[in-house]
Design a protein around this motif. Structure first.
Motif, PDB file in Angstrom:
ATOM      1  N   THR A  28     -29.573  85.888  -9.705  1.00  0.00           N
ATOM      2  CA  THR A  28     -28.267  85.656 -10.338  1.00  0.00           C
ATOM      3  C   THR A  28     -27.132  85.622  -9.327  1.00  0.00           C
ATOM      4  O   THR A  28     -26.173  84.857  -9.486  1.00  0.00           O
ATOM      5  N   VAL A  29     -27.211  86.428  -8.278  1.00  0.00           N
ATOM      6  CA  VAL A  29     -26.145  86.428  -7.274  1.00  0.00           C
ATOM      7  C   VAL A  29     -25.997  85.043  -6.667  1.00  0.00           C
ATOM      8  O   VAL A  29     -24.884  84.496  -6.547  1.00  0.00           O
ATOM      9  N   ASP A  30     -27.118  84.430  -6.285  1.00  0.00           N
ATOM     10  CA  ASP A  30     -27.063  83.094  -5.685  1.00  0.00           C
ATOM     11  C   ASP A  30     -26.602  82.052  -6.699  1.00  0.00           C
ATOM     12  O   ASP A  30     -25.893  81.096  -6.351  1.00  0.00           O
ATOM     13  N   ARG A  31     -26.989  82.230  -7.966  1.00  0.00           N
ATOM     14  CA  ARG A  31     -26.561  81.282  -8.999  1.00  0.00           C
ATOM     15  C   ARG A  31     -25.052  81.345  -9.205  1.00  0.00           C
ATOM     16  O   ARG A  31     -24.381  80.325  -9.349  1.00  0.00           O
ATOM     17  N   ILE A  32     -24.513  82.559  -9.243  1.00  0.00           N
ATOM     18  CA  ILE A  32     -23.064  82.713  -9.406  1.00  0.00           C
ATOM     19  C   ILE A  32     -22.342  82.103  -8.217  1.00  0.00           C
ATOM     20  O   ILE A  32     -21.359  81.360  -8.366  1.00  0.00           O
ATOM     21  N   ALA A  33     -22.823  82.427  -7.007  1.00  0.00           N
ATOM     22  CA  ALA A  33     -22.190  81.881  -5.811  1.00  0.00           C
ATOM     23  C   ALA A  33     -22.249  80.364  -5.800  1.00  0.00           C
ATOM     24  O   ALA A  33     -21.259  79.688  -5.460  1.00  0.00           O
ATOM     25  N   GLY A  34     -23.388  79.817  -6.197  1.00  0.00           N
ATOM     26  CA  GLY A  34     -23.509  78.368  -6.235  1.00  0.00           C
ATOM     27  C   GLY A  34     -22.568  77.733  -7.237  1.00  0.00           C
ATOM     28  O   GLY A  34     -21.984  76.677  -6.974  1.00  0.00           O
ATOM     29  N   ALA A  35     -22.401  78.383  -8.399  1.00  0.00           N
ATOM     30  CA  ALA A  35     -21.475  77.855  -9.399  1.00  0.00           C
ATOM     31  C   ALA A  35     -20.041  77.868  -8.881  1.00  0.00           C
ATOM     32  O   ALA A  35     -19.286  76.909  -9.053  1.00  0.00           O
ATOM     33  N   LEU A  36     -19.663  78.954  -8.220  1.00  0.00           N
ATOM     34  CA  LEU A  36     -18.311  79.041  -7.665  1.00  0.00           C
ATOM     35  C   LEU A  36     -18.125  78.054  -6.518  1.00  0.00           C
ATOM     36  O   LEU A  36     -17.035  77.511  -6.307  1.00  0.00           O
ATOM     37  N   GLY A  37     -19.207  77.813  -5.772  1.00  0.00           N
ATOM     38  CA  GLY A  37     -19.121  76.918  -4.630  1.00  0.00           C
ATOM     39  C   GLY A  37     -18.959  75.462  -4.997  1.00  0.00           C
ATOM     40  O   GLY A  37     -18.707  74.626  -4.115  1.00  0.00           O
ATOM     41  N   ALA A  38     -19.104  75.134  -6.271  1.00  0.00           N
ATOM     42  CA  ALA A  38     -18.935  73.745  -6.699  1.00  0.00           C
ATOM     43  C   ALA A  38     -17.486  73.290  -6.603  1.00  0.00           C
ATOM     44  O   ALA A  38     -17.211  72.084  -6.570  1.00  0.00           O
ATOM     45  N   ALA A  39     -16.550  74.224  -6.560  1.00  0.00           N
ATOM     46  CA  ALA A  39     -15.129  73.871  -6.485  1.00  0.00           C
ATOM     47  C   ALA A  39     -14.771  73.430  -5.070  1.00  0.00           C
ATOM     48  O   ALA A  39     -15.259  73.980  -4.083  1.00  0.00           O
ATOM     49  N   ASP A  40     -13.899  72.432  -4.980  1.00  0.00           N
ATOM     50  CA  ASP A  40     -13.449  71.953  -3.675  1.00  0.00           C
ATOM     51  C   ASP A  40     -12.793  73.079  -2.888  1.00  0.00           C
ATOM     52  O   ASP A  40     -12.053  73.901  -3.449  1.00  0.00           O
ATOM     53  N   GLY A  41     -13.056  73.100  -1.599  1.00  0.00           N
ATOM     54  CA  GLY A  41     -12.412  74.076  -0.731  1.00  0.00           C
ATOM     55  C   GLY A  41     -13.021  75.456  -0.770  1.00  0.00           C
ATOM     56  O   GLY A  41     -12.480  76.382  -0.175  1.00  0.00           O
ATOM     57  N   THR A  42     -14.155  75.626  -1.477  1.00  0.00           N
ATOM     58  CA  THR A  42     -14.808  76.934  -1.565  1.00  0.00           C
ATOM     59  C   THR A  42     -15.925  77.025  -0.538  1.00  0.00           C
ATOM     60  O   THR A  42     -16.759  76.118  -0.429  1.00  0.00           O
ATOM     61  N   VAL A  43     -15.956  78.102   0.194  1.00  0.00           N
ATOM     62  CA  VAL A  43     -16.982  78.367   1.198  1.00  0.00           C
ATOM     63  C   VAL A  43     -17.805  79.568   0.729  1.00  0.00           C
ATOM     64  O   VAL A  43     -17.245  80.577   0.296  1.00  0.00           O
ATOM     65  N   ILE A  44     -19.125  79.444   0.796  1.00  0.00           N
ATOM     66  CA  ILE A  44     -20.018  80.549   0.420  1.00  0.00           C
ATOM     67  C   ILE A  44     -20.600  81.154   1.696  1.00  0.00           C
ATOM     68  O   ILE A  44     -21.136  80.432   2.542  1.00  0.00           O
ATOM     69  N   VAL A  45     -20.495  82.471   1.813  1.00  0.00           N
ATOM     70  CA  VAL A  45     -21.028  83.179   2.977  1.00  0.00           C
ATOM     71  C   VAL A  45     -22.092  84.156   2.508  1.00  0.00           C
ATOM     72  O   VAL A  45     -21.879  84.908   1.546  1.00  0.00           O
ATOM     73  N   ARG A  46     -23.238  84.124   3.179  1.00  0.00           N
ATOM     74  CA  ARG A  46     -24.307  85.068   2.841  1.00  0.00           C
ATOM     75  C   ARG A  46     -24.917  85.608   4.123  1.00  0.00           C
ATOM     76  O   ARG A  46     -25.201  84.861   5.053  1.00  0.00           O
ATOM     77  N   HIS A  47     -25.089  86.920   4.190  1.00  0.00           N
ATOM     78  CA  HIS A  47     -25.788  87.574   5.291  1.00  0.00           C
ATOM     79  C   HIS A  47     -27.124  88.107   4.770  1.00  0.00           C
ATOM     80  O   HIS A  47     -27.149  88.841   3.782  1.00  0.00           O
ATOM     81  N   ASP A  48     -28.201  87.735   5.442  1.00  0.00           N
ATOM     82  CA  ASP A  48     -29.525  88.242   5.105  1.00  0.00           C
ATOM     83  C   ASP A  48     -29.829  89.405   6.049  1.00  0.00           C
ATOM     84  O   ASP A  48     -29.955  89.223   7.261  1.00  0.00           O
ATOM     85  N   LEU A  49     -29.928  90.603   5.472  1.00  0.00           N
ATOM     86  CA  LEU A  49     -30.113  91.808   6.284  1.00  0.00           C
ATOM     87  C   LEU A  49     -31.542  92.346   6.235  1.00  0.00           C
ATOM     88  O   LEU A  49     -31.780  93.493   6.608  1.00  0.00           O
ATOM     89  N   THR A  50     -32.489  91.518   5.804  1.00  0.00           N
ATOM     90  CA  THR A  50     -33.862  92.021   5.693  1.00  0.00           C
ATOM     91  C   THR A  50     -34.463  92.380   7.050  1.00  0.00           C
ATOM     92  O   THR A  50     -35.419  93.157   7.115  1.00  0.00           O
ATOM     93  N   GLU A  51     -33.928  91.822   8.130  1.00  0.00           N
ATOM     94  CA  GLU A  51     -34.436  92.130   9.468  1.00  0.00           C
ATOM     95  C   GLU A  51     -33.484  93.036  10.245  1.00  0.00           C
ATOM     96  O   GLU A  51     -33.535  93.091  11.473  1.00  0.00           O
ATOM     97  N   LEU A  52     -32.650  93.743   9.511  1.00  0.00           N
ATOM     98  CA  LEU A  52     -31.630  94.557  10.172  1.00  0.00           C
ATOM     99  C   LEU A  52     -32.235  95.654  11.040  1.00  0.00           C
ATOM    100  O   LEU A  52     -31.688  96.002  12.087  1.00  0.00           O
ATOM    101  N   ARG A  53     -33.356  96.193  10.608  1.00  0.00           N
ATOM    102  CA  ARG A  53     -33.991  97.252  11.402  1.00  0.00           C
ATOM    103  C   ARG A  53     -34.375  96.746  12.796  1.00  0.00           C
ATOM    104  O   ARG A  53     -34.462  97.524  13.737  1.00  0.00           O
TER     105      ARG A  53
END
Length: 449
Positions: free
Chosen positions: A33-58
């Motif tokens: 759902t997080v990615d779906r919400i971000a994708g829906a918001l990203g459909a608007a002009d001028g919107t940038v989506i930022v995501r950090h994947d921390l699965t390899e943080l260790r």
């Protein structure tokens, strides 16, 4: 009251900072759902989506993805310390400032990795200095961006169990270094900090359980609009934008309230509904520490969350903050009572706190009191109230508290050993401190299995 409030728009003044929408959700979100919400918001002009994947943080590795103008850029960053706070300071906050400087960027959406808590991100935006960006004066990212809303995504099929259980993040393999939180603390905290909530999977839940979940949400975040959707696939840009339009003007939008802010915000319903009830417990005498320790078991089974200010007989100067979620409990210091402060320090305290304390000032004990709110979903409020009343000092003990505080200080006290949070001064901290520093995580407990 807030210790992390961002600049607000004044009368006739347009806030030109770039709005940031923060989207959070639990690990293992089955609907994405997080990615779906971000994708829906990203459909608007001028919107940038930022995501950090921390699965390899260790391993000291962070993978960053930026979606802008139909293009996707990916990068890998090495962090010597391999910690969430370092990621926040070294990459996310400078990136926000850089994006905000671009005329083409009208809005930034942060699709948070579950290791990032929205509260910590918002505190970081408001408080942590960002330095070394060419053409920019050093200072917090809040000079350039503002938190427009925090959206939390939850799954109706899994959230109730997560919010009331006692599994730790470590047990599920979700923990980072020195992280002893329970899943319930994360699940409840994410919703409590939200300005709006998206609930997916509602069609797969029994109608009564859905109603009970709705009753919990209406008491935990009473002013937050809730969007129920049968599946994350049904989320459209129009639906998410409509949800954002319902966020009230006085929503917290990333603000962090201190320990002396009102505990009941947004006028939640106080009556019972489907077995769910929000109860208050107040007292003008302290708890006996050993009896309180014994009574805390009542805050585990059948309780979603409890939080508030505690007066311990053995610690007459210290405001103690108590916060539980499911089977997890956190207790720590949150500054001093006004009555324990010298006059010059007291007059410099928050005016709202001074005004509220003046209404209930006691000639013997000043502003010291107990104030708790407890959200129950499968427990008897009367039994909880009786257990907490039993934990209060009796009349003879209260006389000792007044006349022989040095002797009372020698009573056995299971809550007596606070430790200092190891964060550096400019790192994000927990929410509830009266002195603006965050509460010390002095005592963490779990329900015995």
């Amino acid at each position: 009251m807030s210790n992390s409030a961002q600049p607000s728009e004044g009368a006739g003044h347009r806030d030109r900072r770039t709005p940031v929408v923060v989207v959070a959700g639990l690990h293992g979100d089955p609907a994405g759902t997080v990615d779906r919400i971000a994708g829906a918001l990203g459909a608007a002009d001028g919107t940038v989506i930022v995501r950090h994947d921390l699965t390899e943080l260790r391993q000291g590795i962070v993978r960053r993805t930026v979606h802008a103008a139909g293009e996707i850029s990916e990068s890998v960053h090495e962090l010597a310390h391999g910690c969430v706070s370092c990621t926040l300071k070294a990459d996310l906050l400078p990136l926000l400032c850089t994006l905000a400087a671009r005329d083409s960027v009208q809005r930034i959406v942060l699709a948070l990795d579950p290791a990032f808590e929205a509260e910590a991100v918002c505190v970081g935006i408001a408080d942590i200095p960002v330095a070394g960006i060419v053409g920019r004066v050093d200072g917090p990212a809040a000079r350039n961006v503002r938190v427009a809303a925090v959206l939390t995504a939850i799954d109706a099929r899994t959230w109730p169990a997560a919010a009331t259980g006692d599994e730790t993040l470590e047990e599920l393999g979700w923990a980072w270094a020195d992280d002893d939180r329970t899943v319930a603390q994360l699940a409840v905290g994410q919703v409590d900090f939200a300005d709006a909530v998206v609930v997916s999977g509602g069609a797969d839940v029994d109608p009564l359980e859905r109603a009970r979940m709705g009753a919990v949400l209406s008491r935990l975040v009473p002013s937050a609009p809730v969007l129920w959707t049968e599946s994350a696939d049904a989320l459209t840009p129009g639906a998410v934008d409509a949800l954002l339009s319902l966020v009230p003007p006085d929503a917290r939008r990333g603000r962090v309230f201190d320990a002396h802010a009102p505990l009941l915000r947004g006028r939640p319903p106080l009556g019972p509904e489907h077995g769910v009830q929000l109860m208050e417990f107040t007292a003008r005498r302290p708890f006996h520490p050993e009896r309180l320790h014994g009574a805390l078991d009542m805050l585990f089974d059948g309780v979603v969350t409890a939080r508030g200010r505690v007066w311990l007989a053995t610690q007459p100067e210290e405001v103690v903050w108590l916060e539980s979620a499911g089977g997890g409990l956190r207790i720590g210091g949150a500054g001093r009572w006004l009555a324990a402060m010298p006059a010059d320090e007291r007059t410099a305290a928050d005016p709202e706190r001074l005004a509220m304390a003046g209404l209930r000032w006691d000639e013997r004990f000043g502003d010291r009191d107990i104030s708790l709110v407890i959200l129950v979903h499968d427990a008897d409020p009367n039994e909880i109230r009786e257990a907490l009343h039993w934990a209060l000092v009796d009349d003879a003990e209260l006389l000792q508290v007044e006349r022989s505080p040095h002797q009372v200080a020698r009573w056995p006290d299971p809550f007596g050993d606070w430790h200092t949070d190891p964060c550096e001064p400019d790192e994000p901290r927990s929410a509830a401190a009266g002195d603006g520093r965050g509460i010390d995580t002095g005592d963490r407990a779990r329900k015995e299995k």
